[in-house]
Design a protein around this motif. Structure first.
Motif: not given
Ligand code: ZN
Ligand code: GUN
Length: 427
Positions: A266, A317, A72, A227, A74
């Motif tokens: 998460h 993340d 995960h 998420h 971005h």
């Molecule tokens: Zn994220």
């Protein structure tokens, strides 16, 4: 460029055949043919079978792992990493949404995304599940650059249509069409797996969530990533916005997002029914410890994840996570577990970074270990890359201690080189 290299690499090797079977080969040889693992074993075992023509890479004394997997991350938040003092929803509004709007600019997007992919590889990450921005052009750039690198990635445009700046919101009807065009152009091109990506429940109307659910029905082979239950402050608004849902996860369940290979980042504040449902559907959780600590979100309960037998990977993340390094990510996972008296060994960590992560991302037919026929993505690690590590390893008794030191003290300085399908990447 030769994309399917024929090489033999001499080094020490470590990989997993299953969660409980770790294989450690000292003075080994990995033979790669057409970019895939042809054979691995001791030098004596493999040498007689090598063809007349191949390139030998001598990495004696180095430790080679299957490429690390970031479950995960971005692609459009690099310039906001390490932004001070906010929790999730304020952090998104203050730092992230303004930054993501810049990805409308093709030039900015290309430069940033190239930089981002380079950071992944420099850190030994060869496969990642990635959120770009909501822009189709920036998403295409991510795919083009991943193709140029020959990276295995899972990604799809990040969809939003409310509770975000207007420039980041889709016209709800257009969502389906834009995603469909990207799927038709990029899914299964090179090593791209198009992944349906609603950002999270708060930033999508029911109409958009439905459109993405319809897309999933039309392309059942695609996974969904999003998420879930990351911050306490997020769970209550979700319940208010979706009063008919039994819980947060049920919002996603309603639209058919759960299932093998779908990725829920998460998962900190889950109710028992949500743990059960993830388990029943074999939906994966992505644990992002640097992010959860950085935003003060909470402590992920890895023991519950094990008890419910839910597939798990680790995620950096970035930009809420403050390191691209999956070694540093694993070291924070250790601390999150330690705070709750949960065991998390170096074996556990390196399993998650390789075969475990590959299983969670449903990519273990292709990557995750050095089984014959798998894609030869691997990372050459120098344990003694820093003075401190050189000193520490003078007092090592076994491979588990060595792996633990690497996990707790390691970072990009330990990544000596990275190979994608047997081809060395310039980093
Ligand atoms: Zn994220
Ligand atoms: N929840 C919704 N969007 C985001 C994001 O960009 N980062 C993190 N950490 N959580 C989110």
């Amino acid at each position: 460029m030769n994309r399917k290299a024929n090489i033999a690499i001499k080094a020490d090797f470590l990989h997993f055949l299953s969660e409980s079977e770790m294989v450690y080969i000292r003075n080994g040889l990995l033979w790669v043919e057409d970019g895939k693992v042809k054979m691995i074993g001791s030098v004596d075992e493999v040498s007689p079978f090598l063809p007349k023509k191949f390139t030998l890479k001598d990495e004696s004394g180095k430790l080679v792992f299957p490429g690390f997997i970031d479950g995960h991350v971005h692609a459009v938040q690099t310039q906001a990493i390490a932004s001070y003092g906010k929790q999730l929803l304020d952090w998104l509004e203050t730092y992230i949404f303004p930054l993501e709007q810049k990805f409308e600019d093709e030039h900015f997007a290309r430069r940033s995304i190239k930089f981002f992919l380079n950071q992944l590889v420099k850190n030994g990450t060869t496969t990642a599940a990635i959120f770009p921005s909501r822009h189709s052009i920036a998403t295409s750039i991510l795919f083009e650059e991943a193709l140029a690198l020959n990276m295995r990635i899972l990604a799809g445009k990040t969809n939003m249509d409310r509770n975000a700046p207007i420039a980041l919101c889709d016209d709800t009807k257009q969502t389906y069409i834009d995603n469909q065009q990207l799927i038709n152009k990029y899914h299964q091109k090179g090593r791209i797996n198009y992944t349906i990506t609603p950002r999270f429940a708060i930033t999508s109307t029911e109409a958009q969530l439905q459109a993405l659910g319809d897309l999933k029905k039309s392309y059942p082979q695609l996974a969904v990533q999003t998420h879930v239950s990351e911050s306490r402050n997020e769970v209550d608004p979700v319940k208010k916005m979706f009063p008919q849902a039994k819980n947060y996860l049920d919002v996603y369940d309603t639209y058919g997002y759960l299932g093998k290979g779908s990725l829920m980042a998460h998962a900190i504040f889950l109710e028992d029914d949500e743990w059960k449902r993830l388990s029943e559907t074999q939906t994966s959780i992505i644990h992002c410890p640097t992010s959860n600590l950085f935003l003060g979100s909470g402590l992920f309960n890895m023991q519950k994840c094990r008890d419910y037998n839910i597939p798990l990977a680790l995620g950096s993340d970035v930009g809420a996570g403050n390191s691209f390094s999956m070694l540093r990510t694993a070291s924070e996972a250790y601390k999150v577990a330690a705070l709750q008296n949960i065991e998390f060994t170096a074996r556990n960590a390196f399993y998650l970074l390789t075969l475990g992560g590959a299983k969670a991302l449903n990519q273990d037919d292709f990557i995750g270990n050095f089984e014959i026929g798998k894609e030869a993505d691997f990372v050459v690690v120098d344990i003694g890359a820093t003075e401190l590590m050189q000193e520490r390893i003078t007092n090592i008794n076994n491979i588990d201690e060595l792996l633990f030191v690497l996990m707790m003290l390691g970072d990009d300085r330990n990544i000596k080189s990275v190979y994608l399908q047997g081809e060395k990447v310039n980093i």
